[in-house]
Design a protein around this motif. Structure first.
Motif, mmCIF file in Angstrom:
data_model
loop_
_atom_site.group_PDB
_atom_site.id
_atom_site.type_symbol
_atom_site.label_atom_id
_atom_site.label_comp_id
_atom_site.label_asym_id
_atom_site.label_seq_id
_atom_site.Cartn_x
_atom_site.Cartn_y
_atom_site.Cartn_z
ATOM 1 N N GLU A 50 0.820 -1.211 0.000
ATOM 2 C CA GLU A 50 0.000 0.000 0.000
ATOM 3 C C GLU A 50 0.857 1.267 0.000
ATOM 4 N N LYS A 51 2.162 1.132 0.298
ATOM 5 C CA LYS A 51 3.024 2.310 0.419
ATOM 6 C C LYS A 51 3.936 2.525 -0.777
ATOM 7 N N ILE A 52 4.392 1.423 -1.391
ATOM 8 C CA ILE A 52 5.376 1.543 -2.468
ATOM 9 C C ILE A 52 5.141 0.427 -3.489
ATOM 10 N N ASP A 53 5.330 0.758 -4.760
ATOM 11 C CA ASP A 53 5.298 -0.259 -5.811
ATOM 12 C C ASP A 53 6.731 -0.645 -6.127
ATOM 13 N N ILE A 54 6.955 -1.920 -6.417
ATOM 14 C CA ILE A 54 8.286 -2.365 -6.807
ATOM 15 C C ILE A 54 8.185 -3.041 -8.166
ATOM 16 N N VAL A 55 8.981 -2.548 -9.102
ATOM 17 C CA VAL A 55 8.982 -3.083 -10.462
ATOM 18 C C VAL A 55 10.413 -3.388 -10.876
ATOM 19 N N LYS A 56 10.534 -4.199 -11.948
ATOM 20 C CA LYS A 56 11.853 -4.596 -12.444
ATOM 21 C C LYS A 56 12.010 -4.172 -13.888
ATOM 22 N N VAL A 57 13.227 -3.742 -14.224
ATOM 23 C CA VAL A 57 13.570 -3.430 -15.607
ATOM 24 C C VAL A 57 14.788 -4.266 -15.974
ATOM 25 N N ASN A 58 14.620 -5.133 -16.971
ATOM 26 C CA ASN A 58 15.737 -5.929 -17.469
ATOM 27 C C ASN A 58 16.570 -5.020 -18.380
ATOM 28 N N VAL A 59 17.816 -4.753 -17.964
ATOM 29 C CA VAL A 59 18.639 -3.783 -18.702
ATOM 30 C C VAL A 59 19.049 -4.292 -20.077
ATOM 31 N N ASP A 60 19.106 -5.617 -20.248
ATOM 32 C CA ASP A 60 19.448 -6.164 -21.564
ATOM 33 C C ASP A 60 18.308 -5.974 -22.555
ATOM 34 N N GLU A 61 17.068 -6.059 -22.057
ATOM 35 C CA GLU A 61 15.892 -5.922 -22.923
ATOM 36 C C GLU A 61 15.443 -4.475 -23.065
ATOM 37 N N ASN A 62 15.885 -3.614 -22.158
ATOM 38 C CA ASN A 62 15.466 -2.204 -22.152
ATOM 39 C C ASN A 62 16.674 -1.274 -22.019
ATOM 40 N N PRO A 63 17.594 -1.340 -22.999
ATOM 41 C CA PRO A 63 18.846 -0.579 -22.877
ATOM 42 C C PRO A 63 18.642 0.934 -22.840
ATOM 43 N N ASN A 64 17.569 1.432 -23.464
ATOM 44 C CA ASN A 64 17.348 2.879 -23.460
ATOM 45 C C ASN A 64 17.040 3.397 -22.058
ATOM 46 N N LEU A 65 16.290 2.608 -21.283
ATOM 47 C CA LEU A 65 16.010 3.016 -19.899
ATOM 48 C C LEU A 65 17.284 2.981 -19.067
ATOM 49 N N ALA A 66 18.086 1.940 -19.257
ATOM 50 C CA ALA A 66 19.344 1.835 -18.510
ATOM 51 C C ALA A 66 20.238 3.033 -18.825
ATOM 52 N N MET A 67 20.283 3.422 -20.094
ATOM 53 C CA MET A 67 21.111 4.551 -20.496
ATOM 54 C C MET A 67 20.544 5.863 -19.932
#
Length: 107
Positions: A50-67
């Motif tokens: 109820e306080k925080i959402d936790i999500v994952k970003v795979n850096v190999d599949e989403n290189p633009n977000l990692a950059m």
């Protein structure tokens, strides 16, 4: 509740436009420390849904977000609040240390 995967296509809606703080776990399949942190984040997600959402970003599949968010080593976690990076955490840590880093969002 486990942390759900977010992609470049869903990042804005699920992270930047969220009403509550969102911890984004930047990770990759080949990263051993990432695999150690994952179940800890799932526990924190379940206990504090109820306080925080936790999500994952795979850096190999989403290189633009990692950059875009300057992810140079993983695991790296960033807490977004109102669309901005509020806190950055780098490296695998035990649950008490992660909870201490996130205390402002879990209380």
């Amino acid at each position: 509740m486990t942390a759900r995967n977010v992609t470049e296509q869903t990042f804005e809606a699920e992270v930047l436009k969220s009403d509550k703080p969102v911890l984004v776990d930047f990770w990759a399949e080949w990263c051993g420390p990432c695999r150690m942190v994952s179940p800890i984040l799932d526990e924190i997600a379940t206990e504090n849904s109820e306080k925080i959402d936790i999500v994952k970003v795979n850096v190999d599949e989403n290189p633009n977000l990692a950059m875009k968010y300057q992810i140079t080593s993983i695991p790296a976690m960033k807490v977004f609040k109102a669309g901005e990076v509020a806190t950055s955490i780098v490296g695998a840590k035990p649950k008490p240390a992660l909870e201490a880093d996130l205390a402002a969002y879990l209380s």
